[in-house]
Design an enzyme around this catalytic site. Sequence first.
Site, PDB file in Angstrom:
ATOM      1  N   GLY A   1     -70.166  84.147 -50.232  1.00 20.61           N
ATOM      2  CA  GLY A   1     -69.860  82.745 -50.000  1.00 20.61           C
ATOM      3  C   GLY A   1     -68.535  82.585 -49.309  1.00 20.61           C
ATOM      4  N   SER A   2     -67.855  81.485 -49.604  1.00 21.14           N
ATOM      5  CA  SER A   2     -66.660  81.162 -48.834  1.00 21.14           C
ATOM      6  C   SER A   2     -65.474  82.023 -49.251  1.00 21.14           C
ATOM      7  CB  SER A   2     -66.301  79.686 -49.035  1.00 21.14           C
ATOM      8  OG  SER A   2     -65.688  79.523 -50.294  1.00 21.14           O
ATOM      9  N   SER A   3     -64.539  82.215 -48.327  1.00 20.87           N
ATOM     10  CA  SER A   3     -63.345  83.009 -48.592  1.00 20.87           C
ATOM     11  C   SER A   3     -62.493  82.386 -49.690  1.00 20.87           C
ATOM     12  CB  SER A   3     -62.491  83.112 -47.330  1.00 20.87           C
ATOM     13  OG  SER A   3     -63.241  83.624 -46.287  1.00 20.87           O
ATOM     14  N   ARG A   4     -62.467  81.060 -49.736  1.00 24.94           N
ATOM     15  CA  ARG A   4     -61.628  80.377 -50.706  1.00 24.94           C
ATOM     16  C   ARG A   4     -62.052  80.716 -52.131  1.00 24.94           C
ATOM     17  NH1 ARG A   4     -62.032  76.153 -53.501  1.00 24.94           N
ATOM     18  NH2 ARG A   4     -64.073  75.686 -52.593  1.00 24.94           N
ATOM     19  N   VAL A   5     -63.335  80.562 -52.396  1.00 26.90           N
ATOM     20  CA  VAL A   5     -63.843  80.888 -53.733  1.00 26.90           C
ATOM     21  C   VAL A   5     -63.693  82.379 -54.005  1.00 26.90           C
ATOM     22  CG1 VAL A   5     -65.857  80.846 -55.228  1.00 26.90           C
ATOM     23  CG2 VAL A   5     -65.439  78.936 -53.664  1.00 26.90           C
ATOM     24  N   ALA A   6     -63.909  83.184 -52.964  1.00 26.48           N
ATOM     25  CA  ALA A   6     -63.793  84.638 -53.126  1.00 26.48           C
ATOM     26  C   ALA A   6     -62.414  85.020 -53.656  1.00 26.48           C
ATOM     27  CB  ALA A   6     -64.064  85.333 -51.792  1.00 26.48           C
TER      28      ALA A   6
ATOM     29  N   GLU B   1     -68.700  89.484 -50.194  1.00 31.37           N
ATOM     30  CA  GLU B   1     -69.309  89.480 -48.870  1.00 31.37           C
ATOM     31  C   GLU B   1     -69.089  88.063 -48.402  1.00 31.37           C
ATOM     32  OE1 GLU B   1     -71.745  88.487 -46.195  1.00 31.37           O
ATOM     33  OE2 GLU B   1     -73.406  88.970 -47.541  1.00 31.37           O
TER      34      GLU B   1
ATOM     35  N   CYS C   1     -74.809  84.488 -41.906  1.00 28.29           N
ATOM     36  CA  CYS C   1     -73.402  84.874 -41.929  1.00 28.29           C
ATOM     37  C   CYS C   1     -73.103  85.863 -40.818  1.00 28.29           C
ATOM     38  CB  CYS C   1     -72.971  85.404 -43.294  1.00 28.29           C
ATOM     39  SG  CYS C   1     -74.116  86.555 -43.987  1.00 28.29           S
TER      40      CYS C   1
END
Lengths: 338, 338, 338, 338
Positions: D65-70, D84, D119
């Site tokens: 998913g998104s980089s922020r949540v990652a 990923e 993606c």
Amino acid sequence: MGALYMGNKPVLKVDSKVSIVMDQMLRLLHNCGLPLEDVDFINSDGKTMNKLLLEANPRMTLFTGSSRVAEKLAVDLKGRVKLEDAGFDWKILGPDVLQEDYIAWVCDQDAYACSGQKCSAQSLLFMHENWSKTSLLSKLKDLADRRKLADLTVGPVLTVTTDSMLEHINKLLEIPGSKLLFGGQPLEDHSIPPIYGAMKPTAVYVPLEEIMKAKNFELVTREIFGPFQIVTDYKSSQLSVVLDALERMHNHLTAAVVSNDPLFLQEVIGQSVNGTAYAGLRARTTGAPQNHWFGPAGDARGAGIGTPEAIKLVWSCHREIIYDFGPVPKNWEVPPST
Amino acid sequence: MGALYMGNKPVLKVDSKVSIVMDQMLRLLHNCGLPLEDVDFINSDGKTMNKLLLEANPRMTLFTGSSRVAEKLAVDLKGRVKLEDAGFDWKILGPDVLQEDYIAWVCDQDAYACSGQKCSAQSLLFMHENWSKTSLLSKLKDLADRRKLADLTVGPVLTVTTDSMLEHINKLLEIPGSKLLFGGQPLEDHSIPPIYGAMKPTAVYVPLEEIMKAKNFELVTREIFGPFQIVTDYKSSQLSVVLDALERMHNHLTAAVVSNDPLFLQEVIGQSVNGTAYAGLRARTTGAPQNHWFGPAGDARGAGIGTPEAIKLVWSCHREIIYDFGPVPKNWEVPPST
Amino acid sequence: MGALYMGNKPVLKVDSKVSIVMDQMLRLLHNCGLPLEDVDFINSDGKTMNKLLLEANPRMTLFTGSSRVAEKLAVDLKGRVKLEDAGFDWKILGPDVLQEDYIAWVCDQDAYACSGQKCSAQSLLFMHENWSKTSLLSKLKDLADRRKLADLTVGPVLTVTTDSMLEHINKLLEIPGSKLLFGGQPLEDHSIPPIYGAMKPTAVYVPLEEIMKAKNFELVTREIFGPFQIVTDYKSSQLSVVLDALERMHNHLTAAVVSNDPLFLQEVIGQSVNGTAYAGLRARTTGAPQNHWFGPAGDARGAGIGTPEAIKLVWSCHREIIYDFGPVPKNWEVPPST
Amino acid sequence: MGALYMGNKPVLKVDSKVSIVMDQMLRLLHNCGLPLEDVDFINSDGKTMNKLLLEANPRMTLFTGSSRVAEKLAVDLKGRVKLEDAGFDWKILGPDVLQEDYIAWVCDQDAYACSGQKCSAQSLLFMHENWSKTSLLSKLKDLADRRKLADLTVGPVLTVTTDSMLEHINKLLEIPGSKLLFGGQPLEDHSIPPIYGAMKPTAVYVPLEEIMKAKNFELVTREIFGPFQIVTDYKSSQLSVVLDALERMHNHLTAAVVSNDPLFLQEVIGQSVNGTAYAGLRARTTGAPQNHWFGPAGDARGAGIGTPEAIKLVWSCHREIIYDFGPVPKNWEVPPST
């Protein structure tokens, strides 16, 4: 060494011309701690060695040498052999002309370093016509002319005499269209005994169509273990003829495809079978920098030398142990027979 | 199938007794999409096939069958063969007695399932004396007695006649100390033609000392491709004799070491060479659950069947492509010759 | 070194107590040809290093040290870490009693060599009751008694003082049923400064049931980086309690299962997760002869040390290049969009 | 599935927009025999899931998913994650212009198939100036124009609204030198609800020098999970600028280098780190035919998907069992302590 690493007790025999070198090598190994009984070393002629092999019936024999003896051994030992036989190694220059000086130098080294006495020496050079238009051949001549006895950049040939090399050259020059590019003469002012060869680095041009004729093919592709190569050229439309020539040869040791065109590389590599093939602009037939697998391909008996994989192929074999300790399931009962 | 996966065009020949099965198998493959021209299938006697091989000179021949033909092929084809020859497979019961019922059942299946017609069938059973004191032998007898023609747990033997089996048994019973443990009689009330064999599951005991005598060894270790096994026993002090017996046999296909004692396993496995060896309390000589490498060991010509590694060994060969695209360093200059 | 092999430019920080050793090591490497700019070496306290890491944001940090700092770093560096944290390593002696002298010696070495200052040192010994009946414990005591300061078989403890070790021992001895087996006293006649520890090799027995109690578990499984171990025993019926204890610990570095019974080994190994587990009669927790993977398991952040696989895991990552040079098929036409 | 193969018990959460699909997939798996208790499936918002993760403390979390949540998860879970994350994937067309139609078609598919909602979709196209002189851009426009809602070659965008895409385009068009190549308008005559996006396939040209400016870089490299791409061009002398741009991006998922020049490929691949990079004339950023590793590179937390190696990396870990059964040498004696 590979045979030892795998736990065998090898019997070592080398050509009598170099046995003095191997003798010293073994003494060095003993000095470094190799137990005396780990390797047997025999000095004999081939006939005696053949008798020994037949009686001792070794589990494996690795033979490096002529195809004729290789075939005889394969029969005598009922297939318990691995062969690294003669090398008549080719190089193809592709359509993309680049780095002329570099490639000329690699060709010179591949064909004439160690006076051509490497089983990976370049024996036949296929030039794309784009290269014929360059000064490559004159550069090859200049590089060959640099070589001289004084600094051992040419030297004695151990297994072919001067006369038999001259005779071979003369036979080739009888082929219509063939010509001497350079060399072709004995070395001068030397003290090399006549049982050895002493030739200047030599290249003979033979037209591709003549190479392909049945009556010439065997002559042109005879391996001369000395400073000698055949040169020919081809047009783009003749690539399939070149590939046929590769297919007809039977000693598939090393090869080089000099090109940075991936599609050209794919086509040549995909339709040839040499065991160690170098590809790319800097491709060579011999003397590659890293220690990679070295051996022929396309023959079930082909040996490999140098790498862990090669050593395992020749000096070991697969064995499978399946452990099944249980437990037997608690409520197991005898099932019906089958 | 392995030959196909590796990109070869195989010629397939099977024994004429089973060619009808392979014929159907091929038709099934064609139905599933196998191109008709990918496999050639020939039905012939061995002589014709031998002629074909000599003339076609295939790059590789995989032979499964008798040692005699295997040795001839190795010579005829100059070593371009892989062999999966006869199996005279042994099982050793170690000193730790455990799970008697389970082990009796595995022995029965290994020796008599498919009427013993598997190249991995158990042909010779070495029992540690600790096992002799148990009811193992009587359990083996009971299990053999369960087998009957009605449910095909015994059946016709394709390659050995009843008479030659009886003759073999009688010769064995002439050895001092040997005795019939069970079986030894032809099947009754059947319609199996006399060109096939029809025997009850049979076991003959031969003392270890007698097996080791030169005059008996070959007789005792003759492979009978039918429901037949030799049984013997050994004391702890005789383990080295058992290991000598293993070393003297020359068909090293499968083997089983039934024990959960790691030191015993190490000693037996470390001093034997069978290609597929099962170890541990649940060890068997045949019919292991997973699809593992299957082939002999200790012979350079040994084939393997079934696994990716085996397929690559038999149907492919190593070839090494070294890419060297450059670049040539910017200030490169022609170095001196060597 | 692994970081270097993989092409990284590492920054190296070691505990200030041993930085003088690493300083010399680096000078040696420089002498052997390591370019000066390939490794940066920093001497600082942890706080400064933490600041450096936060600002430099390195692609990977390999941390060896306490669990507390490890968890902090994992957060600070947002997971870009590999950890080889504390080791509270256990050894289990199985039901088969064999080679008492040998196993006593391995236990002594595992617990007390280098004064127990190895992250793989044996911290907790589970003895099967069959071993309790032997003279193992008295042999352990004799071996511990051999150790003396004179020949450095005991020595200073760098990170735990004598007082904190004594305090830890006293707390353990308050547990009902626990007792001092040997040691428990400071070294005498020495000049070790009080900031270091100086203890005789010590073993404290704690009953298994007490270890499992919530109030005791953390105390008993506290790692003492010095010559100290806990000893307990278990009955066959208590094996599941032992396995529960292993599961409850959270530093799964090394472990040893001392038994030659494959079924016992299967059960213990199959239900534990230590990263480097030794199995078999000669199993040890530390100092194994070959250079194998060394690291914890069961944690996604677990590092490995020493082997090619470990180096690749920590200091490199997977990257996949798919080459597709073509050719595009001759009659290719633009297909519909999708 | 990978988590299951490795013996884990996974908890599965997918975006609520697609959870109905996964629900059906699980029911299919159950129908095929998956035990009901092997996978837990949760439908929740991200906040609830985050709470669950913190409490359950799973051994590993694979987040796509998104980089922020990652980044948040990496901290929350103390590094026990594999990521990923977002893909802003680039394609470089090299100096060798070949197969224009083919490459135009691959670009169209990479950027706009599935309405760009992969993606691995092509987000930024670097064209060598040799390509600018061809009709590539007009071919790209023609291919984009073929796409229509009727046959779903364009369709709704799940995570970006039409308005936010239009706003993004407008901001880009404010950059000096930038221009709309094609698209840039909402779809017409449709019933897609306004919470989804509905845009024509769009390409915006931005000059390379402008992309590199600090104030523009983040804007230009923002991932739009829809039918949208940036196009730019570069001269041979500007390759290093292009390589700088690649280095400055931080989501290194897929990439393509379209060229059959090995030296160009070496240079670009050797100086970039994308996890799945396609090279050669037929290179694409998405939809490669075989099932290869798929994941980012250059980050210790990078996950991989699809291959055995990827599954082992994410869902398993290394554990080493060293067996040492002995025997202890016969005359072994207790050695001195160390």
